[in-house]
Scaffold this active site. Sequence first.
Site, PDB file in Angstrom:
ATOM      1  N   ILE A  14       0.826  -1.204   0.000  1.00 20.35           N
ATOM      2  CA  ILE A  14       0.000   0.000   0.000  1.00 20.35           C
ATOM      3  C   ILE A  14       0.862   1.256   0.000  1.00 20.35           C
ATOM      4  CG2 ILE A  14      -0.259   0.209   2.511  1.00 20.35           C
ATOM      5  CD1 ILE A  14      -3.018   0.789  -0.114  1.00 20.35           C
ATOM      6  N   SER A  36      11.558   0.801   7.470  1.00 21.20           N
ATOM      7  CA  SER A  36      10.998  -0.521   7.198  1.00 21.20           C
ATOM      8  C   SER A  36      12.085  -1.559   7.393  1.00 21.20           C
ATOM      9  CB  SER A  36      10.464  -0.589   5.762  1.00 21.20           C
ATOM     10  OG  SER A  36      10.062  -1.908   5.430  1.00 21.20           O
ATOM     11  N   ARG A  37      11.730  -2.695   7.953  1.00 24.13           N
ATOM     12  CA  ARG A  37      12.731  -3.744   8.158  1.00 24.13           C
ATOM     13  C   ARG A  37      13.101  -4.442   6.854  1.00 24.13           C
ATOM     14  NH1 ARG A  37      13.572  -4.604  13.474  1.00 24.13           N
ATOM     15  NH2 ARG A  37      11.941  -3.995  14.954  1.00 24.13           N
ATOM     16  N   LYS A  90      -5.599   3.021   7.489  1.00 24.10           N
ATOM     17  CA  LYS A  90      -6.747   2.336   8.066  1.00 24.10           C
ATOM     18  C   LYS A  90      -6.457   0.846   8.177  1.00 24.10           C
ATOM     19  CE  LYS A  90      -8.089  -0.010   4.411  1.00 24.10           C
ATOM     20  NZ  LYS A  90      -8.299  -1.462   4.395  1.00 24.10           N
ATOM     21  N   ASP A 168     -10.651  -5.925   6.780  1.00 24.14           N
ATOM     22  CA  ASP A 168      -9.667  -4.957   6.302  1.00 24.14           C
ATOM     23  C   ASP A 168     -10.210  -4.217   5.082  1.00 24.14           C
ATOM     24  OD1 ASP A 168      -6.705  -3.973   6.444  1.00 24.14           O
ATOM     25  OD2 ASP A 168      -7.041  -4.513   4.350  1.00 24.14           O
TER      26      ASP A 168
END
Length: 308
Positions: A14, A36-37, A90, A168
Site C-alpha cells: 500500500i 521498514s525492516r 486504516k 480490512d
Amino acid sequence: MTDLRIAIVGFGKIARDQHVGAIAAVPGATLAAVASRNASLPELPHFATVEELLEKGPPIDAVSLCTPPQVRRAQAATALAAGKHVMLEKPPGTGVAELDPLIAMARDAKRTLFATWHSRYAPAVEPARAWLASRRIKSVHINWKEDVRVWHPGQAWIWEPGGLGVFDPGINALSILTRILPRPVFVTAAELDFPANCQAPIAADLKLTDIGGLAITAEFDFRQTGPQSWDIVAETDQGQMTLSRGGRIMAIDGKVVADAPDQEYRELYRRFVKLAVTGASDVDLAPLRLVADAFLLGRRNIVEPFVD
C-alpha cells in the site's frame, strides 16, 4: 510555509502503490525518509524502525504509519512523544480504546493525529451523501467481495488477532456508509466465517440499522474470484442510488451521474498537510466501532482452512 517533511513507516504494497505517488503529487508535502525492516526506496534515507528513524534520521515533521495495525499504537505514541504529526493508515488500530491515549497525546502536544479512511475520499462519495440527504432511504445493501490472494498476497498478519481479516477491506465500505447516511448506524447481528487455521474471518454477513429502524445489510467475502465487487446500493423514495467501484462511480436508477479518476490518497495528504498547519486532529472511530461490534455480536462459523 515550508513543506511538511514526511517519513513513511512500513513500506509494503500500500505504501508503494499509493502513498509514495500521493506525497509526490501534493503541494506542501515531501517524502523525506522510509523506515521498514524489509524494504527501502532508492535515494531516500532508510532505517529499520521508527525509533532508529527518530534517533538517526534526517529532520522530519511527520510520520505516515503504513505498518500492520497490530503495531501502530506503539509507533504512533513514539512519534507523538518526539513531537511529530502522525497519519494512521486504516484501520487506525486493533481496538477502539487504544486510540484514546493517542488522541490525548496529540492534543497535549498540539500535534496532528489523522486516522484516515481513504474510501471516504472516493470521488462519488460526497455526491452520494448530498443526494441521499434529501431523500427517504428505505434500505441499504453493501456487496464488498474481493480476492484476498490478489489484494493481500502473502500478508499473514491479516489472519492474526487484530488483522481484521475480511474487515480490512470491509471497513472501507463501512467508512463510506457512515459518511453518506444522515444518521449514525449500529450493528444488530453478524455471521462471521473463520477458516479453521486463522484467527480472523474470511467472510462476514452483517445486519445494521439506525435509530429509525433503517434496514441495512452487508456481505463481505475474501474468496471472490473473477470480477471484484465494491458496491453500495440504497433504495429511496426517489429511486435507487448505487455507488460502485469502491465509491468511484455513482448511478441513479442505472444512469451514471458521477464518475471521476481516483485521487483518494492525494486527498488524504492534502488533508494531512492542512491539519498539520494548526496541529488539529481528525480521528473518527465510527467504522472501527462497527467492526468491533460485529466481533462482539457475531456468530462464529468455522470453515475450510485458508492456504495462500
